[in-house]
Enzyme design. Sequence first.
Site, PDB file in Angstrom:
ATOM      1  CB  SER A 246      -0.935  -0.051   1.190  1.00  0.00           C
ATOM      2  OG  SER A 246      -1.979   0.843   1.025  1.00  0.00           O
TER       3      SER A 246
ATOM      4  CG  ASP B 160      -7.003  -3.091  -2.471  1.00  0.00           C
ATOM      5  OD1 ASP B 160      -5.764  -3.004  -2.428  1.00  0.00           O
ATOM      6  OD2 ASP B 160      -7.762  -2.338  -1.819  1.00  0.00           O
TER       7      ASP B 160
ATOM      8  CG  HIS C 269      -5.548  -2.429   1.109  1.00  0.00           C
ATOM      9  ND1 HIS C 269      -5.032  -1.964  -0.070  1.00  0.00           N
ATOM     10  CD2 HIS C 269      -4.882  -1.772   2.081  1.00  0.00           C
ATOM     11  CE1 HIS C 269      -4.111  -1.059   0.185  1.00  0.00           C
ATOM     12  NE2 HIS C 269      -4.006  -0.919   1.475  1.00  0.00           N
TER      13      HIS C 269
HETATM   14  C1  LIG Z   1      -5.366   5.145  -0.932  1.00  0.00           C
HETATM   15  S1  LIG Z   1      -4.635   3.874  -0.035  1.00  0.00           S
HETATM   16  C2  LIG Z   1      -3.382   4.683   0.803  1.00  0.00           C
HETATM   17  C3  LIG Z   1      -2.489   3.716   1.515  1.00  0.00           C
HETATM   18  C4  LIG Z   1      -3.204   2.972   2.626  1.00  0.00           C
HETATM   19  N1  LIG Z   1      -3.712   3.923   3.625  1.00  0.00           N
HETATM   20  C5  LIG Z   1      -4.843   3.671   4.287  1.00  0.00           C
HETATM   21  O1  LIG Z   1      -5.554   2.696   4.150  1.00  0.00           O
HETATM   22  C6  LIG Z   1      -2.242   2.048   3.342  1.00  0.00           C
HETATM   23  O2  LIG Z   1      -1.050   2.251   3.308  1.00  0.00           O
HETATM   24  N2  LIG Z   1      -2.771   1.070   4.004  1.00  0.00           N
HETATM   25  C7  LIG Z   1      -2.004   0.240   4.915  1.00  0.00           C
HETATM   26  C8  LIG Z   1      -2.994  -0.211   5.938  1.00  0.00           C
HETATM   27  C9  LIG Z   1      -2.873   0.528   7.137  1.00  0.00           C
HETATM   28  C10 LIG Z   1      -3.207   1.870   7.166  1.00  0.00           C
HETATM   29  C11 LIG Z   1      -3.163   2.543   8.362  1.00  0.00           C
HETATM   30  C12 LIG Z   1      -2.820   1.847   9.496  1.00  0.00           C
HETATM   31  C13 LIG Z   1      -2.460   0.508   9.425  1.00  0.00           C
HETATM   32  C14 LIG Z   1      -2.497  -0.143   8.249  1.00  0.00           C
HETATM   33  C15 LIG Z   1      -1.448  -1.052   4.368  1.00  0.00           C
HETATM   34  O3  LIG Z   1      -2.190  -1.734   3.694  1.00  0.00           O
HETATM   35  O4  LIG Z   1      -0.319  -1.411   4.753  1.00  0.00           O
END
Ligand SMILES: CSCC[C@H](NC=O)C(=O)N[C@@H](Cc1ccccc1)C(=O)O
Length: 726
Positions: free
Chosen positions: A580, A668, A700
């Site tokens: 991500s 996702d 995701h």
């Molecule tokens: C438009 S997606 C942006 C990236 C995503 N942010 C939020 O969902 C992301 O990096 N997701 C992380 C999940 C995550 C987000 C926040 C806190 C913990 C995990 C990922 O999948 O690693």
Amino acid sequence: METDKIEEATSNAVDIYKGLACSPSVTRGEISFGDNTSLTTVTSIWSQRDIERSENVKFSRSHYISQENHIEVLARSAPTELKSEVWNVQSPSGKLRVIIRSVKSDKQDEKQYIEIWNTQNKEKNIDVKSLDIHGKIYDQDGHFGTLQWSKSEKFLLYVAEKKQPKTESFFEKKPESNSDSSKDPPLRGEEHVFREMWGEQFVDKCHPVLCVFDIEAATTRVLDTTKVLNTEMDMSAGQAIWTPGDSGVVFVGWTNEPFKLGLIYCPQRRNALYHIDLESTTCTQLSEKDKSVRSPRFTPDGKKLVYLQNATYGPHMTCANLIECDWASKNLTTIVGDCFQGEDGISKFPGIYSLEFPTRCWATDNKTLFMSSTWGSKVDIISINIETKTVAKLNEDAEVGVWTVLDVTRDMILASYANPSTPPYLRLGVLNLKEDATYSITWTQLDTPSRISGIKYKINTHTPTGEKAKDHFSNLKYESILVTPTSESNVKPPLVVYPHGGPHSAIVCDFMLYIAGLCKCGYAVLLVNYRGSTGAGKDSIDSLPGNVGTQDVNDVQGAAEEIIKDGNFDKNRVVVMGGSHGGFLTGHLIGQHPKFYRAAVMRNPAINVASMLGSTDIPDWCFVEAGIEYNQSILAGVEDYKKMWERSPIKYVKDVTTPVMIMLGAIDLRVPPKQGHEYYRALKANNVEARMLVYEGNCHPINKVDAEADAFVNIVKWFTKHLSSP
Ligand SMILES: CSCC[C@H](NC=O)C(=O)N[C@@H](Cc1ccccc1)C(=O)O
């Protein structure tokens, strides 16, 4: 030769993964006392990957404890697999238990039951569909899900999907005129109307409502939360709790208008805390306007209500405040506010970083609560005295890892502890009140930890250096965790650089299957909590939006170069992986430092923020991280798209030479799979070696048991291949 090496490494990875995947994680824990107060029972719920069945198996365990003079484990039950349990909650007296059961028929249609058990047998079993008043009861989803006994033990409070009117085609034959027209006639032509849901992993959650179930009458009442003091509010409701005396309900309400934004990983969605009186049905707002609140909890004496709160919109995870509502006057007081790192670094209390309080979190003094909170690269147990507004850390510095508070009752505390070489295990503690009105804890391990041999770890602190220090947050320190194999070999292990996702999250010293697996396969792993991560002060988080693609990239690269400079790793055997936003950083790292990484792996990477804007369930993220203030009426203009593109990995793809493996979750909704396809095509167009794996039925995280296992072995195979080639 090379093929043999790859085959051997792949086969070894399969064996290592199968061994480590058996390590269960604890999802719930509860302390209970029978009639005989000298006997304490600890019931815990665990989840374990079952590769053969390709599912996560849930099971319960019990520890029977004497606490005459000290805590002694008298007996342990054998693990018992739990089939189809959505909820399992004991009543306050311990004499009853409610289980919400979900049973799938051969045709895969799901039926739910409300089961009431006493200590001998099942007293009642209600088919939820027969109530004909709401849809599916929500599970423990971390945002809406609720199941609470009233103090009287006569009612249950839960959240379910709002009942939807029946629909039919315009061309359906009209019923005979004499048929029962009293029933709501099906809506014609409404079968294909789009129903907004709450995004990634919440696709079947559109409109949760509050339900009160009368156990004796076996009937349910759906609470009307549409009228808040004479204003019409179309709300999704969740996280409900009973008010003292069961006279009302306090709950979190999210507005459904103007449109829903993805909720998971986004505890900054605009909502409010409400109170509905069950007799008058009046609904009033308790919390401040335009904030984001969660996790309401009453003190045991019912005099105070506390909850977590942070700003709405902006960074997706940020420093939370603890707010107290005096129940008699409804006056609000901030008990713990925002905290900043500044020059002091991460050693001082960085603020509250937690999604929720434990269900039961209070000492018997009615003023001290206990919770887990991210602190730098670890998770500590903190106590908060709401009278003196003081915060204290409870676990010893020596045990750097992840402490999770599971239950607090009668001045006993149940927690799990884990670290990169030790899967989670349970500890039961006795709270000792000290003269300064803070607490210490005397712990007893309920199990012997099953430490994984051959893994060591340490936390490093970094300061932005060189040209990277030009940005005005250069005084902020950041951390990394280096997990290393302890083999006696004098060959320097290859290094995996691993930036986390979010970007506002943190990688903590937890037991992580992939990291332990890579270490057992001979890799060292550098987990980087770059500036912008949670657990290091609000200023660190606020430093990143508008600087993604440069500041975070510089921090990860700076940490990697610093670690390699120590001489324990071969700078020609460095690879990078991330998911991500971590995949976003992986793309930037191989684009901005093209000769530094031998191979790269991306899971659901954000590749082009501009092209993602129209398809992600969290478009606000695209604006915020590109440094553009967001509100739900904003429409992106050319300059906005330009800013988003400028900060995206796609900008540097022409400079990439590193072979890349992309792994996509086919369903996702957070980072749509087309992002990976966009990067794959660009790499192929530039004759860069690219391999893409698409996991059907995965969201995701790509965390279905078979997909997660396959991805791990493919990662080891990919790295082995490209580290073996000249
Ligand atoms: C438009 S997606 C942006 C990236 C995503 N942010 C939020 O969902 C992301 O990096 N997701 C992380 C999940 C995550 C987000 C926040 C806190 C913990 C995990 C990922 O999948 O690693």
